[in-house]
Write a protein that holds these residues in place. Structure first.
Motif, PDB file in Angstrom:
ATOM      1  N   PRO A  18     -30.904  39.270  14.338  1.00 57.39           N
ATOM      2  CA  PRO A  18     -29.857  40.291  14.188  1.00 57.39           C
ATOM      3  C   PRO A  18     -30.242  41.630  14.813  1.00 57.39           C
ATOM      4  O   PRO A  18     -29.366  42.375  15.271  1.00 57.39           O
ATOM      5  CB  PRO A  18     -29.701  40.409  12.672  1.00 57.39           C
ATOM      6  CG  PRO A  18     -30.163  39.090  12.146  1.00 57.39           C
ATOM      7  CD  PRO A  18     -31.304  38.701  13.039  1.00 57.39           C
ATOM      8  N   LEU A  24     -22.303  37.845  19.069  1.00 63.61           N
ATOM      9  CA  LEU A  24     -22.199  36.397  18.933  1.00 63.61           C
ATOM     10  C   LEU A  24     -21.291  35.851  20.032  1.00 63.61           C
ATOM     11  O   LEU A  24     -20.191  36.368  20.259  1.00 63.61           O
ATOM     12  CB  LEU A  24     -21.642  36.034  17.552  1.00 63.61           C
ATOM     13  CG  LEU A  24     -22.474  36.503  16.354  1.00 63.61           C
ATOM     14  CD1 LEU A  24     -21.803  36.074  15.055  1.00 63.61           C
ATOM     15  CD2 LEU A  24     -23.899  35.975  16.421  1.00 63.61           C
ATOM     16  N   VAL A 140     -28.299  30.828  15.650  1.00 63.81           N
ATOM     17  CA  VAL A 140     -27.965  32.150  15.113  1.00 63.81           C
ATOM     18  C   VAL A 140     -27.173  32.966  16.134  1.00 63.81           C
ATOM     19  O   VAL A 140     -26.171  33.614  15.798  1.00 63.81           O
ATOM     20  CB  VAL A 140     -29.241  32.897  14.688  1.00 63.81           C
ATOM     21  CG1 VAL A 140     -28.906  34.327  14.264  1.00 63.81           C
ATOM     22  CG2 VAL A 140     -29.941  32.162  13.546  1.00 63.81           C
ATOM     23  N   GLY A 143     -23.602  31.723  16.377  1.00 61.77           N
ATOM     24  CA  GLY A 143     -22.782  32.100  15.225  1.00 61.77           C
ATOM     25  C   GLY A 143     -21.590  31.186  15.011  1.00 61.77           C
ATOM     26  O   GLY A 143     -20.504  31.653  14.674  1.00 61.77           O
TER      27      GLY A 143
END
Length: 232
Positions: A18, A24, A140, A143
């Protein structure tokens, strides 16, 4: 990316991702050969990336995740991005013990590829220790958006990289004609005798496609289809 190369992040990748502040978006995971690629094949792959892959990645704001070191397919995508003026995020994921400072590489380490925008150093001291982290980082960064894996050449670790993608239902493009693992899987997909590991991967033909390295338009089309974007 700073003037001296990719931004280095040396913390747990699950908390670091993050902090990269990358929006994303669809993701391409590039895996395969490092030092084991023949020079003329590597040059051809770099040209293919520059002329066909980089424009698609930029047009659709796609993130690329790979091993991040200055060798083989990782060098090819970094140089292609730089030569073509690419703007897409290029995120390397490497085991901390395998990466050395520029000018200090040894037989067991490699230096970062300087055209990557970010490099995540994750726990591990051996080649392949980064594989589960690489797969997780791609998840990740996507997303929940589409992602795909592109296999170019490759050795023993490439089989594990592809299998991790398949476990996640991530489709895989095998760039045939680039040698070793990629060609073994392409042979298995075509019904020719191959390594048992290649046969096992080819049995997932619903998720695995072979594309010849000499077919740039097909690469754009298949990758665009997997990522749900239109390839112009």
């Amino acid at each position: 990316m700073n003037a001296d190369g990719p931004e280095l992040v040396e913390v747990d990748a699950r908390t670091a991702v993050p902090r990269l502040e990358i929006p994303l978006r669809p993701v391409v995971v590039v895996v395969g050969g490092a030092e084991g690629m023949v020079t003329d094949v590597l040059d051809g792959v770099q040209q293919l990336f520059r002329s066909s892959l980089v424009p698609l990645l930029d047009e659709h704001k796609i993130t690329v995740v790979d091993g991040g070191t200055d060798a083989g397919v990782m060098r090819a995508i970094g140089l292609a991005r730089s030569a073509a003026g690419g703007r897409f995020p290029l995120v390397g994921v490497a085991a901390r013990g395998t990466v050395a400072p520029v000018g200090a590489g040894t037989a067991g380490t490699a230096v970062p590829e300087p055209h990557h925008t970010h490099l995540l150093l994750v726990p591990g001291s051996s080649w392949g220790d980064e594989a589960p982290w690489l797969a997780m980082v791609a998840d990740v960064l996507a997303g929940g958006r589409p992602s795909a894996t592109l296999l170019v050449n490759g050795g023993e670790i490439a089989y594990a990289d592809v299998e991790r993608s398949l476990e996640r239902q991530r489709p895989v493009i095998v760039l045939s004609g680039t040698g070793r693992t990629a060609d073994a899987i392409a042979d298995a997909l075509a019904g020719r005798p191959a390594d048992p590991r290649a046969d096992r991967i080819a049995s997932r033909s619903d998720l695995v496609r072979a594309v010849p390295v000499q077919a740039p338009d097909e690469l754009r089309s298949v990758l665009g289809e997997m990522l749900g974007v239109t390839s112009d």
